[in-house]
Enzyme design. Structure first.
Site, PDB file in Angstrom:
ATOM      1  N   SER A 162       0.823  -1.200   0.000  1.00  0.00           N
ATOM      2  CA  SER A 162       0.000   0.000   0.000  1.00  0.00           C
ATOM      3  C   SER A 162       0.867   1.265   0.000  1.00  0.00           C
ATOM      4  O   SER A 162       1.685   1.449  -0.886  1.00  0.00           O
ATOM      5  CB  SER A 162      -0.926  -0.083   1.224  1.00  0.00           C
ATOM      6  OG  SER A 162      -1.865   0.931   1.216  1.00  0.00           O
ATOM      7  N   ASP A 210      -9.539  -5.381  -4.822  1.00  0.00           N
ATOM      8  CA  ASP A 210      -8.909  -4.370  -3.980  1.00  0.00           C
ATOM      9  C   ASP A 210      -9.529  -3.004  -4.249  1.00  0.00           C
ATOM     10  O   ASP A 210      -9.411  -2.458  -5.342  1.00  0.00           O
ATOM     11  CB  ASP A 210      -7.402  -4.356  -4.286  1.00  0.00           C
ATOM     12  CG  ASP A 210      -6.594  -3.589  -3.265  1.00  0.00           C
ATOM     13  OD1 ASP A 210      -7.144  -2.649  -2.661  1.00  0.00           O
ATOM     14  OD2 ASP A 210      -5.423  -3.937  -3.080  1.00  0.00           O
ATOM     15  N   HIS A 266      -7.405  -5.618  -0.428  1.00  0.00           N
ATOM     16  CA  HIS A 266      -6.225  -4.938   0.102  1.00  0.00           C
ATOM     17  C   HIS A 266      -5.532  -5.662   1.265  1.00  0.00           C
ATOM     18  O   HIS A 266      -4.306  -5.699   1.331  1.00  0.00           O
ATOM     19  CB  HIS A 266      -6.634  -3.528   0.550  1.00  0.00           C
ATOM     20  CG  HIS A 266      -5.540  -2.523   0.461  1.00  0.00           C
ATOM     21  ND1 HIS A 266      -4.952  -2.150  -0.738  1.00  0.00           N
ATOM     22  CD2 HIS A 266      -4.900  -1.804   1.413  1.00  0.00           C
ATOM     23  CE1 HIS A 266      -4.017  -1.242  -0.513  1.00  0.00           C
ATOM     24  NE2 HIS A 266      -3.971  -1.017   0.787  1.00  0.00           N
TER      25      HIS A 266
END
Ligand SMILES: *[C@@H]1O[C@H](CO)[C@@H](O)[C@H](O)[C@H]1NC(C)=O
Ligand SMILES: *[C@@H]1O[C@H](CO)[C@@H](O)[C@H](O)[C@H]1NC(C)=O
Length: 388
Positions: free
Chosen positions: A161, A331, A364
């Site tokens: 991320s 995601d 995610h």
């Protein structure tokens, strides 16, 4: 050796409980705590897992062995513990250590183990006067160079991320690349304009819109009163499902263990700066990757010598820098369309220098906590490291 003017290390007193004690040594692995100071005074905690489980009983000598170091950099609103929540057989740091790597875990400024500063206190506003530009300029070089000098070896890097964004931004400026073997980017975030998470879009609008009031230099504490109320107000919007806040932010993760999610919610989320959230919101809104926009031309001129903030040009990332990039079909933060924009910037990478791995079911959080992430991603990541 000049690096040690800026950087110092303290081996933690055994009596202090850090992540080593709570989350690594309990599993039978060796672990060392370090503190690294950034050039702008922030003191960052790191853990080192120097060897795998099998060699844990053979003492300190292992540490000196010439293993390849890997630096793990977590994302926004969490800390490095997020890598350590599943069983050792499922968690990336342990899997890397068992595969013969020397593993280093970083924690971004402002998260619970990295809240000290040379002359500021986390209760002061100035402490929170930074965005991810400062993570590119100070945090990443501090931890990266520390590992490089401790081990005398080039690094492999794993980012998740925001940990991918700061690495890409840094590499695009030609920084760190001479000390890097390869980089693995999980749930890569660079362009954010296709983000599908409803609450994220609303939050981004709020940050970018109420710019002048929110830009007030302050801590963004997801567990604090102000942020809780802010989330509540977003949740009142039609179409926003806050029943399961984690899912509404990350997308529908396929493969999380309920006990791990409980552990996650007990330990995370972690604070960041409001200015960092504003900067991320600008990335969502503007669809380009640039330094923090002060919003007022004269302030941009003051900081950058130009009316608009400078752009991070990802096409400048050296095309021979080996990159492993894994992204998921579900995601909500790292949307497939945005990843495709990123891949377009990397199109001059050839053959072995760019490996992509698309996991249709992954959202995610699966990339760091998925019970099957070893089979889906980590094995491929490790063999990629092995080739570079
Ligand atoms: C924040 O840092 C900038 C420099 O990056 C400086 O111009 C500004 O005055 C600082 N603001 C506060 C409140 O410390
Ligand atoms: C989920 O976590 C619990 C507690 O750590 C563990 O006992 C169980 O085996 C895990 N399940 C899976 C599928 O990994």
């Amino acid at each position: 050796m000049t690096i040690f003017i800026f950087v110092f290390a303290v081996k933690l007193n055994e009596a202090l409980v850090g992540l080593c004690e709570s989350s690594v040594i309990v599993h039978g692995y060796q672990c060392q705590e370090f503190y690294v100071k950034t050039e702008d005074g922030y003191v960052l905690n790191m853990q080192r897992i120097p060897s795998g489980e099998s060699s844990s009983s053979s003492g300190d000598d292992d540490v000196k062995v010439n293993k390849q170091p890997v630096l793990l950099q977590h994302g926004v609103l969490v800390d490095g513990m997020s890598w350590l929540l599943n069983s050792p057989q499922q968690s990336l740091p342990f899997i890397l250590a068992d595969s013969g790597f020397d593993v280093w875990i970083a924690h971004t400024r402002g998260t619970r183990f990295s809240r000290q500063h040379a002359n500021l206190d986390a209760s002061q506003r100035e402490y929170w006067n930074w965005s991810w530009d400062e993570l590119v300029d100070y945090d990443l070089p501090a931890t990266f160079n520390f590992v490089y000098h401790q081990t005398g070896q080039k690094l492999h890097y794993v980012g998740h991320s925001l940990g991918t964004l700061i690495a890409l931004a840094s590499f695009s400026e030609g920084k760190l690349v001479d000390k890097l073997r390869s980089a693995a980017l999980l749930s890569p975030i660079a362009y954010l304009s296709h983000m599908t998470t409803g609450i994220g879009i609303l939050a981004a609008k709020a940050f970018a819109g109420e710019f002048t009031t929110l830009m007030g230099v302050a801590e963004f504490n997801p567990k604090g009163e102000a942020v809780t109320q802010f989330l509540h107000s977003l949740c009142k919007n039609p179409g926003i499902d806050c029943y399961d806040l984690m899912t509404s932010i990350t997308g529908e993760n396929c493969c999380l263990n309920a006990s791990t999610v409980d552990l996650f919610l007990k330990n995370e989320p972690q604070s960041t700066s409001t200015k960092n959230m504003v900067h991320l919101a600008q990335t969502v809104r503007d669809g380009i990757l640039s330094k923090f926009n002060y919003g007022i031309q004269v302030m941009n001129v003051e900081h950058y010598g130009q009316g608009k903030p400078p752009i991070y040009n990802l096409a400048n990332i050296p095309k021979t820098l080996p990159l492993f990039l894994s992204y998921g079909g579900r995601d909500a933060l790292s949307d497939v369309k945005d990843v495709e924009m990123l891949l377009d910037k990397l199109k001059f990478h050839q053959g072995e220098d760019l490996t992509t791995l698309f996991i249709n079911d992954y959202a995610h959080a699966d990339f760091i906590m998925g019970v099957n992430a070893k089979e889906m991603i980590y094995n491929a990541l490790i063999s990629f490291f092995g080739r570079h």
